[in-house]
Write an enzyme that holds these catalytic residues in place. Structure first.
Site, PDB file in Angstrom:
ATOM      1  N   SER A   1       0.871  -1.183   0.000  1.00  0.00           N
ATOM      2  CA  SER A   1       0.000   0.000   0.000  1.00  0.00           C
ATOM      3  C   SER A   1       0.904   1.229   0.000  1.00  0.00           C
ATOM      4  O   SER A   1       1.402   1.642   1.045  1.00  0.00           O
ATOM      5  CB  SER A   1      -0.906  -0.015   1.232  1.00  0.00           C
ATOM      6  OG  SER A   1      -1.815  -1.073   1.172  1.00  0.00           O
TER       7      SER A   1
ATOM      8  N   LYS B   1      -6.973   1.597  -4.168  1.00  0.00           N
ATOM      9  CA  LYS B   1      -6.814   0.963  -2.846  1.00  0.00           C
ATOM     10  C   LYS B   1      -7.198   1.934  -1.728  1.00  0.00           C
ATOM     11  O   LYS B   1      -7.783   1.527  -0.722  1.00  0.00           O
ATOM     12  CB  LYS B   1      -5.369   0.493  -2.665  1.00  0.00           C
ATOM     13  CG  LYS B   1      -5.043  -0.081  -1.287  1.00  0.00           C
ATOM     14  CD  LYS B   1      -5.831  -1.352  -0.987  1.00  0.00           C
ATOM     15  CE  LYS B   1      -5.561  -1.869   0.436  1.00  0.00           C
ATOM     16  NZ  LYS B   1      -4.208  -2.391   0.618  1.00  0.00           N
TER      17      LYS B   1
ATOM     18  N   LYS C   1      -1.922   3.214   7.864  1.00  0.00           N
ATOM     19  CA  LYS C   1      -1.024   3.795   6.861  1.00  0.00           C
ATOM     20  C   LYS C   1      -1.803   4.228   5.625  1.00  0.00           C
ATOM     21  O   LYS C   1      -1.573   5.312   5.078  1.00  0.00           O
ATOM     22  CB  LYS C   1       0.064   2.785   6.479  1.00  0.00           C
ATOM     23  CG  LYS C   1       1.116   3.361   5.538  1.00  0.00           C
ATOM     24  CD  LYS C   1       2.178   2.331   5.193  1.00  0.00           C
ATOM     25  CE  LYS C   1       1.670   1.321   4.200  1.00  0.00           C
ATOM     26  NZ  LYS C   1       2.748   0.477   3.636  1.00  0.00           N
TER      27      LYS C   1
END
Length: 293
Positions: A93, A167, A235
């Protein structure tokens, strides 16, 4: 074709195992933890003691790594030691602006970088049914699509960084859903109704789905062993806030999610499963949610 896989943690190891089992290719693997390399060897993979061996010998390099400095260093090393026409697949990610910067470096070296973040947690990593969102050059995507299909369902999302943005959308929605589940079940516990009955009554309704079916039983049983850690999800939420600032937009639901995740971080729960965010609501509502009666 020789394939390299870097980062064999909770998600990476089962993904690498599926690649070994299904691809028909030699798969070299590296992780900083010896135990993970041993498990990879037992699954039929070829572990290496130095990541440089992967950068130098593999034409397709897949990585799923935890932090931006590690991600950046790995891609830069792959560019330094690799050959033109190599494909680097970043399953991590990674923030969109960092993806764009690294993509340009790969392009300058005659290589391809595909931002290919995943979703589905440890169960889907094991089953090989992850969602895989892939941005970058379509010709590179077509080359590696059969490899990605060993681990899940790859979808081409467009140009560089589009996979990463997709994402972020996924995890903004997922984070809000998880926080809502935690709040709802803390509310149920405070009201004194049975949590298993609540689950049975709602799981076939509009709120149901794979996340609901996976996470609510963990909440009811106070099982906080991570399928996906709050730290990793946080995150993505920070990346989303950073990119929202660049876009000049407000994201109030994501602000709430970040507040809960920050509390988890401040109170020592950041490495637990996402559903452990119920602890925030236990604290606010003065209630214990789930567990044996």
């Amino acid at each position: 074709m020789k394939i390299g896989f870097l980062g064999m943690g909770v998600m990476g190891l089962p993904m690498a195992k599926n690649l070994v089992r299904k691809s028909g290719c030699e798969v070299l693997g590296f992780d900083v933890v010896q135990k993970q390399r041993d498990a990879f060897r037992e699954a039929g993979g070829t572990p290496v003691d130095d990541a440089a061996e992967i950068y130098k010998s593999c034409e397709v390099i897949l990585q799923i790594l935890p932090t931006h400095p590690i991600i950046r260093n790995s891609v830069e090393q792959a560019i330094r030691w690799g050959k033109p026409d190599n494909v680097i697949v970043d399953l991590s990610s990674t923030a969109p602006d960092i993806v764009l910067e690294l993509h340009q470096k790969a392009q300058d070296a005659g290589m391809f970088l595909l931002d290919s973040p995943i979703s589905g947690g440890n169960p889907k990593a094991i089953d090989g049914t992850l969602a895989i969102m892939v941005g970058g050059e379509q010709e590179a995507f077509e080359r590696v699509k059969p490899l990605l299909a060993c681990m899940g369902s790859p979808v081409y999302t467009g140009g560089s960084a589009s996979g990463s943005v997709t994402k972020l959308v996924n995890n903004m929605i997922g984070g809000a859903t998880l926080v809502a589940i935690c709040e709802g079940y803390a509310f149920a516990a405070k009201a004194g109704i049975d949590l298993q009955t609540t689950f049975d009554a709602t799981r076939c309704g509009f709120v149901a789905g794979p996340m609901y079916d996976n996470k609510v039983p963990k909440l009811i049983n106070r099982d906080y062993e991570p399928g996906a850690r709050v730290a990793v999800h946080r995150k993505d939420i920070l990346n989303a806030k950073h990119y929202a600032h660049k876009l000049g937009v407000d994201t109030p639901m994501t602000d709430v999610v970040l507040r809960v995740m920050d509390w988890m971080n401040d109170n020592g729960h950041i490495d637990e499963d996402q559903i452990a965010m119920v602890k925030y609501f236990e604290d606010k509502m003065d209630v214990t949610v789930g567990g044996k009666k």
